[in-house]
Design a protein around this motif. Structure first.
Motif, PDB file in Angstrom:
ATOM      1  N   PHE A 343       0.797  -1.223   0.000  1.00 14.56           N
ATOM      2  CA  PHE A 343       0.000   0.000   0.000  1.00 14.56           C
ATOM      3  C   PHE A 343       0.833   1.279   0.000  1.00 14.56           C
ATOM      4  CE2 PHE A 343      -2.743  -3.259   1.829  1.00 14.56           C
ATOM      5  CZ  PHE A 343      -3.914  -3.055   1.129  1.00 14.56           C
ATOM      6  N   GLY A 344       2.125   1.161   0.277  1.00 13.52           N
ATOM      7  CA  GLY A 344       2.977   2.339   0.330  1.00 13.52           C
ATOM      8  C   GLY A 344       3.459   2.609   1.745  1.00 13.52           C
ATOM      9  N   ASP A 345       4.604   3.316   1.855  1.00 12.37           N
ATOM     10  CA  ASP A 345       5.206   3.569   3.159  1.00 12.37           C
ATOM     11  C   ASP A 345       4.308   4.379   4.075  1.00 12.37           C
ATOM     12  OD1 ASP A 345       7.446   2.204   2.373  1.00 12.37           O
ATOM     13  OD2 ASP A 345       8.562   3.990   1.750  1.00 12.37           O
ATOM     14  N   VAL A 346       3.392   5.150   3.497  1.00 12.43           N
ATOM     15  CA  VAL A 346       2.505   5.984   4.308  1.00 12.43           C
ATOM     16  C   VAL A 346       1.587   5.134   5.186  1.00 12.43           C
ATOM     17  CG1 VAL A 346       0.643   6.142   2.610  1.00 12.43           C
ATOM     18  CG2 VAL A 346       1.039   8.038   4.212  1.00 12.43           C
ATOM     19  N   PHE A 347       1.500   3.813   4.869  1.00  9.37           N
ATOM     20  CA  PHE A 347       0.658   2.907   5.642  1.00  9.37           C
ATOM     21  C   PHE A 347       1.448   2.103   6.681  1.00  9.37           C
ATOM     22  CE2 PHE A 347      -2.068   3.844   2.091  1.00  9.37           C
ATOM     23  CZ  PHE A 347      -3.338   3.887   2.652  1.00  9.37           C
ATOM     24  N   ASP A 348       2.637   2.597   7.049  1.00  8.80           N
ATOM     25  CA  ASP A 348       3.403   1.941   8.131  1.00  8.80           C
ATOM     26  C   ASP A 348       2.589   1.878   9.421  1.00  8.80           C
ATOM     27  OD1 ASP A 348       5.650   1.333   6.708  1.00  8.80           O
ATOM     28  OD2 ASP A 348       6.718   3.175   7.210  1.00  8.80           O
ATOM     29  N   ASP A 349       1.777   2.889   9.647  1.00  6.69           N
ATOM     30  CA  ASP A 349       0.991   2.951  10.889  1.00  6.69           C
ATOM     31  C   ASP A 349      -0.103   1.886  10.955  1.00  6.69           C
ATOM     32  OD1 ASP A 349       2.504   5.062  11.761  1.00  6.69           O
ATOM     33  OD2 ASP A 349       1.092   6.601  11.093  1.00  6.69           O
ATOM     34  N   ALA A 350      -0.325   1.138   9.867  1.00  6.45           N
ATOM     35  CA  ALA A 350      -1.355   0.093   9.870  1.00  6.45           C
ATOM     36  C   ALA A 350      -0.861  -1.203  10.507  1.00  6.45           C
ATOM     37  CB  ALA A 350      -1.827  -0.189   8.448  1.00  6.45           C
ATOM     38  N   VAL A 351       0.448  -1.330  10.722  1.00  9.41           N
ATOM     39  CA  VAL A 351       1.015  -2.606  11.170  1.00  9.41           C
ATOM     40  C   VAL A 351       0.579  -2.950  12.595  1.00  9.41           C
ATOM     41  CG1 VAL A 351       3.145  -3.869  11.639  1.00  9.41           C
ATOM     42  CG2 VAL A 351       2.972  -2.407   9.608  1.00  9.41           C
ATOM     43  N   VAL A 352       0.722  -2.003  13.526  1.00 10.56           N
ATOM     44  CA  VAL A 352       0.373  -2.287  14.925  1.00 10.56           C
ATOM     45  C   VAL A 352      -1.120  -2.590  15.083  1.00 10.56           C
ATOM     46  CG1 VAL A 352       0.292  -1.339  17.266  1.00 10.56           C
ATOM     47  CG2 VAL A 352       2.327  -0.999  15.861  1.00 10.56           C
ATOM     48  N   PRO A 353      -2.027  -1.779  14.487  1.00 13.10           N
ATOM     49  CA  PRO A 353      -3.447  -2.146  14.564  1.00 13.10           C
ATOM     50  C   PRO A 353      -3.745  -3.533  13.992  1.00 13.10           C
ATOM     51  CG  PRO A 353      -3.244   0.120  13.844  1.00 13.10           C
ATOM     52  CD  PRO A 353      -1.858  -0.460  13.850  1.00 13.10           C
ATOM     53  N   THR A 354      -2.989  -3.937  12.977  1.00 20.02           N
ATOM     54  CA  THR A 354      -3.179  -5.273  12.406  1.00 20.02           C
ATOM     55  C   THR A 354      -2.865  -6.354  13.437  1.00 20.02           C
ATOM     56  OG1 THR A 354      -2.643  -4.514  10.172  1.00 20.02           O
ATOM     57  CG2 THR A 354      -2.460  -6.875  10.595  1.00 20.02           C
ATOM     58  N   TYR A 355      -1.736  -6.209  14.136  1.00 22.69           N
ATOM     59  CA  TYR A 355      -1.372  -7.189  15.168  1.00 22.69           C
ATOM     60  C   TYR A 355      -2.439  -7.254  16.261  1.00 22.69           C
ATOM     61  CZ  TYR A 355       3.351  -7.431  13.183  1.00 22.69           C
ATOM     62  OH  TYR A 355       4.424  -7.625  12.353  1.00 22.69           O
ATOM     63  N   ILE A 356      -2.945  -6.098  16.660  1.00 27.41           N
ATOM     64  CA  ILE A 356      -3.949  -6.068  17.730  1.00 27.41           C
ATOM     65  C   ILE A 356      -5.224  -6.764  17.298  1.00 27.41           C
ATOM     66  CG2 ILE A 356      -5.393  -4.557  19.162  1.00 27.41           C
ATOM     67  CD1 ILE A 356      -3.122  -2.473  18.995  1.00 27.41           C
ATOM     68  N   ARG A 357      -5.681  -6.472  16.080  1.00 26.95           N
ATOM     69  CA  ARG A 357      -6.908  -7.104  15.584  1.00 26.95           C
ATOM     70  C   ARG A 357      -6.720  -8.604  15.411  1.00 26.95           C
ATOM     71  NH1 ARG A 357     -11.454  -4.120  13.024  1.00 26.95           N
ATOM     72  NH2 ARG A 357     -11.872  -6.165  12.140  1.00 26.95           N
ATOM     73  N   LEU A 358      -5.555  -9.026  14.945  1.00 26.76           N
ATOM     74  CA  LEU A 358      -5.296 -10.460  14.797  1.00 26.76           C
ATOM     75  C   LEU A 358      -5.418 -11.181  16.135  1.00 26.76           C
ATOM     76  CD1 LEU A 358      -2.271 -10.521  12.314  1.00 26.76           C
ATOM     77  CD2 LEU A 358      -4.555 -11.441  11.897  1.00 26.76           C
ATOM     78  N   ALA A 359      -4.969 -10.528  17.206  1.00 28.35           N
ATOM     79  CA  ALA A 359      -5.044 -11.148  18.529  1.00 28.35           C
ATOM     80  C   ALA A 359      -6.482 -11.400  18.954  1.00 28.35           C
ATOM     81  CB  ALA A 359      -4.346 -10.254  19.561  1.00 28.35           C
TER      82      ALA A 359
END
Length: 454
Positions: A343-359
């Motif tokens: 999606f592009g480097d501007v979406f780096d901030d999506a990584v942590v929310p992804t881990y939380i939702r996966l949990a």
């Protein structure tokens, strides 16, 4: 041979063949549904990438809003028709009532149009509020234009239910994919000379029209529009009543899944929502096994003896959880590199929310299993109650966490709601199992007493 013995012999001979036939049918339905869902997710993923590359997080936020909010309004305005249509097209045989199909089909069509009109007009009436809360950065005319998807989306959602009701399960599964796929070429053509949220809305509306036309053509081939009588107002009230009651749990589920996005869009703005949308969609891939499990086992449990369904469910709880864990691990492993790369480097901030939702979503396999059990043994109200608990958790946690933590707060609220729903379902299941076990024990004691007296 006595009368009570007569049915036994053919059942013993035919049961294995019948079981093989049922198993093949279940596998085929599961495969078709999975293909449709995967196709829809792939198309939606490509569409999100396209929008992200063109307009960044803010346009992805607009894309999310004009898909989710009209959809939520459609669920209310069409009186639960997607759930009611299959039942009434099947003559309501489960309740012992037979409906005149020459009146059912035009009544369903009439309700579809009325629901779409109510959805569009309701959006227009709510435009000032929607503008202030969600669309202020895009302008009032974009807010007004978003009333059109509120009108068109209803035809697609009801159309899928009509395909199911006419026993076109292959078509219903294909419609899940077609609904998302047709947006890609249409939006690609529009981008030749038009950018921004207006182009996005135009693409979504034209995609709805194309998908609805595809569904209508398939229905026509199955004779859905032949032999119509007049719409029946009394029947319309009956259908609407059934639809609202039957769709309550699914509406709660939709709100549970999307409330965090709506609240995040209102409190943090479309840019943060765009980042969170990417995290959300990526994590929701873990739900596919649970959805397939629910889809396959619900009709199977409905045919089982209740004690057998309970035994099978208890046996499958840990495997269902294990399947979700296995699905989540590779996604967690690649999220940190895949999301920014795609999606592009501007979406780096999506990584942590992804881990939380996966949990949180890792429990969804158990959720799908127990909901299939509750529906199968005739307790849909219990499933809705448990979903309501999850909705309450996401609302309370979202209001508390999103203002301070943004996308990470939304992810935490949703993860907690998934866990709460699963926990409530487990508590209910073990309560039902214990009551059933005690009932069998009491019955055994009574039988023993009768035998001693005899």
């Amino acid at each position: 041979m006595t009368e009570t013995q007569r049915p036994v012999e053919p059942v013993e001979i035919e049961a294995p063949a019948q079981r093989r036939t049922v198993s093949k049918k279940i596998v085929a339905l599961m495969a078709g549904n999975m293909v449709g869902r995967v196709g829809a997710l792939a198309s939606l993923g490509l569409a999100t990438i396209m929008v992200a590359r063109i307009g960044g997080p803010e346009l992805v936020g607009a894309f999310t809003l004009v898909r989710i909010l009209p959809g939520l309004l459609c669920q209310l305005s069409n009186a639960g028709l997607p759930a009611a249509a299959p039942y009434f097209l099947a003559d309501g045989s489960a309740s012992g009532r037979v409906y005149d199909q020459s009146r059912v089909r035009p009544t369903l069509a009439w309700l579809t149009v009325v629901g779409a009109l109510i959805g569009g007009l309701s959006w227009l009436a709510l435009t000032p509020l929607l503008y202030l809360v969600f669309f202020k950065s895009f302008g009032i005319w974009v807010t007004v234009a978003a009333a059109v998807p509120s009108f068109t989306q209803g035809y697609v959602s009801v159309g899928k239910g009509l395909l199911q009701g006419t026993e076109d399960m292959r078509g219903a599964s294909m419609a899940i994919a077609v609904e998302e796929f047709v947006f890609l070429p249409i939006y690609g053509v529009i981008l030749i000379g038009w950018y921004g949220p207006g182009a996005l809305i135009a693409g979504l509306v034209l995609a709805d029209v194309a998908a609805a036309a595809w569904i209508a053509r398939r229905l026509a081939r199955r004779g859905f529009f032949a032999g119509w009588g007049r719409p029946d107002l009394r029947l319309a009230r009956t259908i609407s009543s059934y639809g609202f009651r039957g769709y309550l749990g699914q509406l709660i589920d939709l709100l549970q899944l999307r409330f965090d996005m709506a609240l995040l869009g209102g409190l943090a703005g479309p840019k943060v929502l765009g980042v969170y949308t990417v995290a959300s969609k990526f994590a929701e891939l873990v739900q596919l096994p649970g959805l397939a499990l629910n889809y396959v086992l619900f009709p199977d449990f409905a045919k089982d003896d209740k004690a057998e369904a309970t035994r099978r469910t208890r046996k499958l709880i840990l495997p269902a959880f294990g399947v979700s864990v296995v699905a989540a691990l590779p996604l967690a492993a690649i999220a940190g590199t895949a999301l920014p790369w795609i999606f592009g480097d501007v979406f780096d901030d999506a990584v942590v929310p992804t881990y939380i939702r996966l949990a949180g979503v890792v429990t969804f396999g158990v959720t799908g299993l127990i909901m299939a059990y509750l529906y199968g043994v005739g307790r849909p109200g219990a499933a809705s109650t448990c979903q309501g608990i999850g909705l309450a958790v996401v609302v309370i946690a979202g209001v508390m966490l999103i203002p301070s933590f943004g996308a990470e707060g939304a992810a935490t609220a949703t993860a907690l709601s998934f866990v709460a729903t699963t926990a409530a379902l487990l508590v209910w299941f073990f309560h039902v199992e214990r009551a059933e076990r005690n009932g069998r024990a009491d019955q055994a004691v009574k039988v023993e007493k009768v035998e001693k007296k005899g």
